[in-house]
Design a protein around this motif. Structure first.
Motif, PDB file in Angstrom:
ATOM      1  N   PRO A 236      -0.935   0.212 -10.897  1.00 22.95           N
ATOM      2  CA  PRO A 236      -1.494  -0.304  -9.638  1.00 22.95           C
ATOM      3  C   PRO A 236      -2.140   0.837  -8.857  1.00 22.95           C
ATOM      4  CG  PRO A 236       0.906  -0.187  -9.520  1.00 22.95           C
ATOM      5  CD  PRO A 236       0.526   0.166 -10.920  1.00 22.95           C
ATOM      6  N   LEU A 237      -3.375   0.611  -8.373  1.00 22.76           N
ATOM      7  CA  LEU A 237      -4.090   1.695  -7.702  1.00 22.76           C
ATOM      8  C   LEU A 237      -4.432   1.391  -6.249  1.00 22.76           C
ATOM      9  CD1 LEU A 237      -5.217   4.547  -8.192  1.00 22.76           C
ATOM     10  CD2 LEU A 237      -7.397   3.457  -8.755  1.00 22.76           C
ATOM     11  N   VAL A 238      -4.896   0.168  -5.961  1.00 26.03           N
ATOM     12  CA  VAL A 238      -5.283  -0.166  -4.585  1.00 26.03           C
ATOM     13  C   VAL A 238      -4.941  -1.612  -4.271  1.00 26.03           C
ATOM     14  CG1 VAL A 238      -7.197   1.496  -4.434  1.00 26.03           C
ATOM     15  CG2 VAL A 238      -7.656  -0.819  -5.238  1.00 26.03           C
ATOM     16  N   ARG A 239      -4.815  -1.871  -2.982  1.00 23.96           N
ATOM     17  CA  ARG A 239      -4.628  -3.246  -2.517  1.00 23.96           C
ATOM     18  C   ARG A 239      -5.866  -3.624  -1.719  1.00 23.96           C
ATOM     19  NH1 ARG A 239       0.200  -6.989  -1.038  1.00 23.96           N
ATOM     20  NH2 ARG A 239      -0.941  -8.583   0.096  1.00 23.96           N
ATOM     21  N   LEU A 240      -6.510  -4.715  -2.114  1.00 20.37           N
ATOM     22  CA  LEU A 240      -7.709  -5.183  -1.437  1.00 20.37           C
ATOM     23  C   LEU A 240      -7.367  -6.051  -0.239  1.00 20.37           C
ATOM     24  CD1 LEU A 240      -8.921  -4.212  -4.110  1.00 20.37           C
ATOM     25  CD2 LEU A 240     -10.341  -6.248  -4.129  1.00 20.37           C
ATOM     26  N   PRO A 241      -8.227  -6.042   0.765  1.00 17.85           N
ATOM     27  CA  PRO A 241      -8.062  -7.010   1.857  1.00 17.85           C
ATOM     28  C   PRO A 241      -8.219  -8.431   1.293  1.00 17.85           C
ATOM     29  CG  PRO A 241      -9.597  -5.272   2.475  1.00 17.85           C
ATOM     30  CD  PRO A 241      -9.326  -5.119   1.004  1.00 17.85           C
ATOM     31  N   ASP A 242      -7.548  -9.370   1.893  1.00 20.69           N
ATOM     32  CA  ASP A 242      -7.596 -10.755   1.409  1.00 20.69           C
ATOM     33  C   ASP A 242      -9.025 -11.254   1.226  1.00 20.69           C
ATOM     34  OD1 ASP A 242      -4.843 -10.778   1.474  1.00 20.69           O
ATOM     35  OD2 ASP A 242      -4.699 -11.965   3.311  1.00 20.69           O
ATOM     36  N   ALA A 243      -9.877 -11.052   2.224  1.00 22.88           N
ATOM     37  CA  ALA A 243     -11.247 -11.570   2.178  1.00 22.88           C
ATOM     38  C   ALA A 243     -12.033 -10.975   1.012  1.00 22.88           C
ATOM     39  CB  ALA A 243     -11.972 -11.288   3.491  1.00 22.88           C
TER      40      ALA A 243
ATOM     41  N   ILE B 270       0.840  -1.207   0.000  1.00 22.31           N
ATOM     42  CA  ILE B 270       0.000   0.000   0.000  1.00 22.31           C
ATOM     43  C   ILE B 270       0.868   1.248   0.000  1.00 22.31           C
ATOM     44  CG2 ILE B 270      -1.611   1.366   1.405  1.00 22.31           C
ATOM     45  CD1 ILE B 270      -2.933  -1.336   2.190  1.00 22.31           C
ATOM     46  N   ASP B 271       1.909   1.260   0.816  1.00 23.82           N
ATOM     47  CA  ASP B 271       2.802   2.431   0.864  1.00 23.82           C
ATOM     48  C   ASP B 271       3.453   2.695  -0.493  1.00 23.82           C
ATOM     49  OD1 ASP B 271       2.189   2.799   3.537  1.00 23.82           O
ATOM     50  OD2 ASP B 271       4.080   1.968   4.281  1.00 23.82           O
ATOM     51  N   ALA B 272       3.884   1.649  -1.172  1.00 34.04           N
ATOM     52  CA  ALA B 272       4.503   1.817  -2.489  1.00 34.04           C
ATOM     53  C   ALA B 272       3.486   2.377  -3.480  1.00 34.04           C
ATOM     54  CB  ALA B 272       5.059   0.495  -2.989  1.00 34.04           C
ATOM     55  N   ILE B 273       2.299   1.792  -3.514  1.00 33.49           N
ATOM     56  CA  ILE B 273       1.254   2.260  -4.438  1.00 33.49           C
ATOM     57  C   ILE B 273       0.911   3.716  -4.148  1.00 33.49           C
ATOM     58  CG2 ILE B 273      -1.161   1.992  -5.125  1.00 33.49           C
ATOM     59  CD1 ILE B 273      -0.750  -1.074  -4.510  1.00 33.49           C
ATOM     60  N   GLN B 274       0.718   4.044  -2.878  1.00 31.73           N
ATOM     61  CA  GLN B 274       0.352   5.417  -2.509  1.00 31.73           C
ATOM     62  C   GLN B 274       1.454   6.404  -2.905  1.00 31.73           C
ATOM     63  OE1 GLN B 274      -3.113   5.213  -2.070  1.00 31.73           O
ATOM     64  NE2 GLN B 274      -2.692   6.856  -0.660  1.00 31.73           N
TER      65      GLN B 274
ATOM     66  N   ALA C 220     -10.650 -13.684  -6.896  1.00 31.54           N
ATOM     67  CA  ALA C 220      -9.213 -13.569  -7.181  1.00 31.54           C
ATOM     68  C   ALA C 220      -8.487 -14.805  -6.671  1.00 31.54           C
ATOM     69  CB  ALA C 220      -8.637 -12.320  -6.522  1.00 31.54           C
ATOM     70  N   LYS C 221      -7.517 -15.246  -7.428  1.00 33.01           N
ATOM     71  CA  LYS C 221      -6.696 -16.384  -7.006  1.00 33.01           C
ATOM     72  C   LYS C 221      -5.871 -15.996  -5.790  1.00 33.01           C
ATOM     73  CE  LYS C 221      -6.235 -18.724 -11.409  1.00 33.01           C
ATOM     74  NZ  LYS C 221      -5.334 -19.133 -12.484  1.00 33.01           N
ATOM     75  N   ASP C 222      -5.405 -17.007  -5.089  1.00 30.31           N
ATOM     76  CA  ASP C 222      -4.564 -16.773  -3.924  1.00 30.31           C
ATOM     77  C   ASP C 222      -3.351 -15.954  -4.337  1.00 30.31           C
ATOM     78  OD1 ASP C 222      -3.854 -17.060  -1.227  1.00 30.31           O
ATOM     79  OD2 ASP C 222      -2.517 -18.730  -1.703  1.00 30.31           O
ATOM     80  N   GLY C 223      -3.084 -14.902  -3.593  1.00 29.33           N
ATOM     81  CA  GLY C 223      -1.935 -14.061  -3.870  1.00 29.33           C
ATOM     82  C   GLY C 223      -2.214 -12.880  -4.787  1.00 29.33           C
ATOM     83  N   VAL C 224      -3.414 -12.796  -5.363  1.00 30.00           N
ATOM     84  CA  VAL C 224      -3.773 -11.658  -6.216  1.00 30.00           C
ATOM     85  C   VAL C 224      -4.582 -10.689  -5.364  1.00 30.00           C
ATOM     86  CG1 VAL C 224      -5.022 -10.909  -8.283  1.00 30.00           C
ATOM     87  CG2 VAL C 224      -3.767 -13.081  -8.291  1.00 30.00           C
ATOM     88  N   ARG C 225      -3.979  -9.532  -5.061  1.00 27.00           N
ATOM     89  CA  ARG C 225      -4.625  -8.582  -4.147  1.00 27.00           C
ATOM     90  C   ARG C 225      -4.600  -7.146  -4.642  1.00 27.00           C
ATOM     91  NH1 ARG C 225      -6.131 -12.838  -3.182  1.00 27.00           N
ATOM     92  NH2 ARG C 225      -5.977 -14.016  -1.264  1.00 27.00           N
ATOM     93  N   VAL C 226      -3.739  -6.819  -5.598  1.00 23.95           N
ATOM     94  CA  VAL C 226      -3.597  -5.444  -6.075  1.00 23.95           C
ATOM     95  C   VAL C 226      -4.466  -5.239  -7.309  1.00 23.95           C
ATOM     96  CG1 VAL C 226      -1.993  -3.730  -6.995  1.00 23.95           C
ATOM     97  CG2 VAL C 226      -1.282  -5.223  -5.116  1.00 23.95           C
ATOM     98  N   ALA C 227      -5.306  -4.196  -7.257  1.00 22.31           N
ATOM     99  CA  ALA C 227      -6.163  -3.843  -8.392  1.00 22.31           C
ATOM    100  C   ALA C 227      -5.496  -2.739  -9.193  1.00 22.31           C
ATOM    101  CB  ALA C 227      -7.536  -3.402  -7.904  1.00 22.31           C
ATOM    102  N   HIS C 228      -5.469  -2.931 -10.490  1.00 20.16           N
ATOM    103  CA  HIS C 228      -4.820  -2.003 -11.405  1.00 20.16           C
ATOM    104  C   HIS C 228      -5.860  -1.187 -12.165  1.00 20.16           C
ATOM    105  CE1 HIS C 228      -0.768  -3.935 -11.137  1.00 20.16           C
ATOM    106  NE2 HIS C 228      -1.530  -4.895 -10.652  1.00 20.16           N
ATOM    107  N   LEU C 229      -5.469  -0.004 -12.548  1.00 23.29           N
ATOM    108  CA  LEU C 229      -6.277   0.840 -13.420  1.00 23.29           C
ATOM    109  C   LEU C 229      -5.722   0.648 -14.821  1.00 23.29           C
ATOM    110  CD1 LEU C 229      -8.489   3.051 -13.588  1.00 23.29           C
ATOM    111  CD2 LEU C 229      -6.667   4.732 -13.235  1.00 23.29           C
ATOM    112  N   SER C 230      -6.538   0.083 -15.719  1.00 24.01           N
ATOM    113  CA  SER C 230      -6.063  -0.149 -17.083  1.00 24.01           C
ATOM    114  C   SER C 230      -6.092   1.155 -17.867  1.00 24.01           C
ATOM    115  CB  SER C 230      -6.940  -1.189 -17.788  1.00 24.01           C
ATOM    116  OG  SER C 230      -8.218  -0.638 -18.066  1.00 24.01           O
ATOM    117  N   ALA C 231      -5.340   1.189 -18.949  1.00 20.10           N
ATOM    118  CA  ALA C 231      -5.321   2.370 -19.809  1.00 20.10           C
ATOM    119  C   ALA C 231      -6.716   2.651 -20.359  1.00 20.10           C
ATOM    120  CB  ALA C 231      -4.322   2.171 -20.947  1.00 20.10           C
TER     121      ALA C 231
END
Length: 178
Positions: free
Chosen positions: A57-64, A33-37, A71-82
């Motif tokens: 990359p725009l946000v990191r979702l909580p695991d749940a 989150i710190d890196a994305i922010q 999302a598959k295990d380990g996929v948590r960051v949501a990206h903004l596409s072009a």
């Protein structure tokens, strides 16, 4: 994450973001989150929004939440596409690049979370942050395979209490359609 983390000398900040974006899911939540922010708050995001290419990359979702929308295990960051960035600029020109830094707050402090199932069987997570005199809505989707998360839209709630209440009721009804 400091500049030495998988950094290639001579690379631009945008190149660094592209190189590190794939590693964000594997980092601890707060570090990610710190890196994305830091990237969204930097001019690199505004430059990307001016001529979007690939995704950002725009946000990191909580695991749940990520699991709940497929999302598959380990996929948590949501990206903004072009493509979505260009759509956002057309549909919500009032949102300056700097305002996208609030997207993580919408995820973390949401006053409502709604899962909407699409006709394709995919699910979206709708985050609503009602702050009394405004707020924001962020919608994130998982790909059919669950190997990526993407932001579908990000917009402001209206300041008018009546308009805001109508929009929130409309969004909350989406979950009832399951």
């Amino acid at each position: 994450v400091d500049k030495g983390f998988a950094y290639q000398p001579g690379a631009t900040v945008a190149d660094t973001v592209r190189a590190l974006a794939k590693k964000l899911d594997s980092l601890p939540r707060e570090v990610s989150i710190d890196a994305i922010q830091s990237w969204v708050n930097a001019s690199v995001f505004a430059h990307w929004m001016a001529a979007p290419e690939g995704s950002f990359p725009l946000v990191r979702l909580p695991d749940a939440d990520a699991v709940a929308i497929g999302a598959k295990d380990g996929v948590r960051v949501a990206h903004l596409s072009a493509e979505t960035a260009m759509k956002q600029m057309r549909a919500h020109p009032e949102i300056a690049p700097e305002e996208y830094a609030l997207a993580q707050q919408v995820v973390d402090e949401a006053t409502a979370r709604v899962i909407e199932t699409q006709a394709t069987g995919t699910r979206d997570m709708i985050y609503v942050l009602d702050q009394g005199d405004g707020g924001h809505v962020l919608i994130v989707k998982a790909t059919v395979q669950g190997d990526a998360l993407y932001v579908k839209t990000f917009y402001r709630l209206r300041r008018s209490q009546a308009a805001r209440d109508r929009e929130i009721r409309r969004l909350l009804k989406k979950e009832e359609k399951k």
